[in-house]
Enzyme design. Sequence first.
Site, PDB file in Angstrom:
ATOM      1  N   SER A 188       0.858  -1.190   0.000  1.00  0.00           N
ATOM      2  CA  SER A 188       0.000   0.000   0.000  1.00  0.00           C
ATOM      3  C   SER A 188       0.888   1.231   0.000  1.00  0.00           C
ATOM      4  CB  SER A 188      -0.904  -0.010   1.239  1.00  0.00           C
ATOM      5  OG  SER A 188      -1.455   1.271   1.453  1.00  0.00           O
TER       6      SER A 188
ATOM      7  N   GLU B  82       3.658   2.660  -7.896  1.00  0.00           N
ATOM      8  CA  GLU B  82       3.278   1.428  -8.603  1.00  0.00           C
ATOM      9  C   GLU B  82       4.338   1.040  -9.648  1.00  0.00           C
ATOM     10  OE1 GLU B  82      -1.012   3.267  -7.744  1.00  0.00           O
ATOM     11  OE2 GLU B  82      -0.179   3.379  -9.757  1.00  0.00           O
TER      12      GLU B  82
END
Lengths: 193, 193, 193, 193
Positions: free
Chosen positions: A98, A160
């Site tokens: 996360s 990401e």
Amino acid sequence: MENDHGEDVTSFLKEICDYLITRIREQIHWAIDKNASISNLVQIILKAKRIHLYGMGRSGLMAKAFAMRLVHLGLDVVVLDETITYPLSREDVLILISGSGMTSSVVRLAQIAKKIGAHLVAITSNENSALAKISDTKIILPVKKDNLKGKYAPMGTLFEDSLLIFFDTLIAYLMDILGETEASMRKRHASLE
Amino acid sequence: MENDHGEDVTSFLKEICDYLITRIREQIHWAIDKNASISNLVQIILKAKRIHLYGMGRSGLMAKAFAMRLVHLGLDVVVLDETITYPLSREDVLILISGSGMTSSVVRLAQIAKKIGAHLVAITSNENSALAKISDTKIILPVKKDNLKGKYAPMGTLFEDSLLIFFDTLIAYLMDILGETEASMRKRHASLE
Amino acid sequence: MENDHGEDVTSFLKEICDYLITRIREQIHWAIDKNASISNLVQIILKAKRIHLYGMGRSGLMAKAFAMRLVHLGLDVVVLDETITYPLSREDVLILISGSGMTSSVVRLAQIAKKIGAHLVAITSNENSALAKISDTKIILPVKKDNLKGKYAPMGTLFEDSLLIFFDTLIAYLMDILGETEASMRKRHASLE
Amino acid sequence: MENDHGEDVTSFLKEICDYLITRIREQIHWAIDKNASISNLVQIILKAKRIHLYGMGRSGLMAKAFAMRLVHLGLDVVVLDETITYPLSREDVLILISGSGMTSSVVRLAQIAKKIGAHLVAITSNENSALAKISDTKIILPVKKDNLKGKYAPMGTLFEDSLLIFFDTLIAYLMDILGETEASMRKRHASLE
């Protein structure tokens, strides 16, 4: 359409690409210099009975790309939001991903895993997050804000993108440690594609 | 464990990371220099009624990461192997992704799409593949083989990694064209995470 | 809105429900009376090294619901369109599900599986389909057309509904054969929900 | 293998099937007799700007099977754990499914939805659960425990099976209200299968 880049589309696209590439490299080098936790992560992955992975949204997709390669390496892997899952045991590792470290579903999983006694790994850009604090091993992929980030890398993009390249760096390292080759991995690739 | 990298794990990891980064940058720059088809792709995406996306395995995961950002830009997007899909129409674009350009399920979809008359985009590393040949617009992300590839980037790794960074480069370009900002995109982000 | 059922909504809903229920029961009884292939299927499932499952659309969802319970029974299961898959081997079974028996992606998988030499099971409503013909074991869940089908059970509804109840019937039978109980199965249920 | 059913496998399988069928019918009839909330549900589905659906595990699979048919009816549908999602708005409905009504991820979604002000529908077997209590509309599919349940219908089986048949009953009712036919629905079916 607000802008017209005419013939310099090419240089604009290269500028964006190079911005992303430079920031990804910087973040992964930063994480590698924190060498101890990466060596740790590799050892934990190798000795875990089963590797459970989870992330939401685009982080979850990168977790799945990592999971596929771990399977090609012959390891026993579970992605939490798929059909086939197994109970988490004390001998397992749970890798939670996360960027913010505050995604509520991820933090909740962390709390359950701690009660079970599994080894908990956090991959996050936020060292001070609830997720980082509760985890046994933390990999920090820091994301600096600068003037171009909002324009060239909206929301979690830099986290990401770094995640995927970081995971693929780890895969090459694991290949080396395990003595695996492209050929040996290909044999574990799905035959029905 | 076959090898022992002792204290130079750090430099080994950086070497892998830099190999990936260098090759990704090279491949995307190569594709950007083939400017015409990228400008084309952007126009096709912007005027399509609906954007359908599909890839298998890790390519499919990168397609999904791209799809999420296209939704954040306010576009109408479908990922073919999900629950919610719509019939492909002549006003739509179908973006098919396959490193080899020969994945049979992907080539089959290309053939159906041609019959329907939708605009067909191929993203592949193989310019001479069945997929590239049948498509209206081709984006080639070439993958050169060198001595390190099998060791540092097994199977489709370089294609898939380039794909993600290429897609995120396109997203920043689309933001610019559409006048979108991180803030405007965030409003379209799932509120239930 | 074309119709107004006023106060007899209740009886209309019951009529639909009873139509579905009656037809599902009929189809499954018909399949059970073809006892040989069901006993066969159970033996094949029990001796397979790994059970691979695949179906498209709603049939695929029912396959996943079955896969979850097979995992609860302690069996080794793979769903083909998920992240974690394994190569199909000669010791494995591949269960393919298609109402029409003509879904092209399913037939293609059947052909690959035959070359590999795995045991191939078809679950279909079409005894004369390409899928049924190529398979080693066939479970036919026939769907009769009648005046109400198009109105109360559009497209594959009766096949898919029968599929779920048929699978759950098999699960209870497998529990009995394996000496499994609800309690023993619950221990294999994902602990992270 | 603990038991040997010899030649009465057929009657044993039929007994299991009929047990499931009888209980499913009973549960759905019970829910239909609570007519008010079903009529309510249908009206809410028809006037919602967008229908968001979520359930975990096998309940989630049944939610997806329902979602596919709602799309075939021309409605705007989102399944929460897929790639393509949209923010929940006040004009939307969120349908949450949980047999126990206590699945923590589901209850958390219910709380977020209430803050946003969307209409919240619970489908559960537990009238007194956290999920049922917080929801604006409740559909109760009660599951009675009896001597055979643990043996013939482990864990959530009866809830999940009833869910699918209940959803398909609703679809036939929605077809009737909307004047849709099998042919009109088929046109909205994915063309790329």
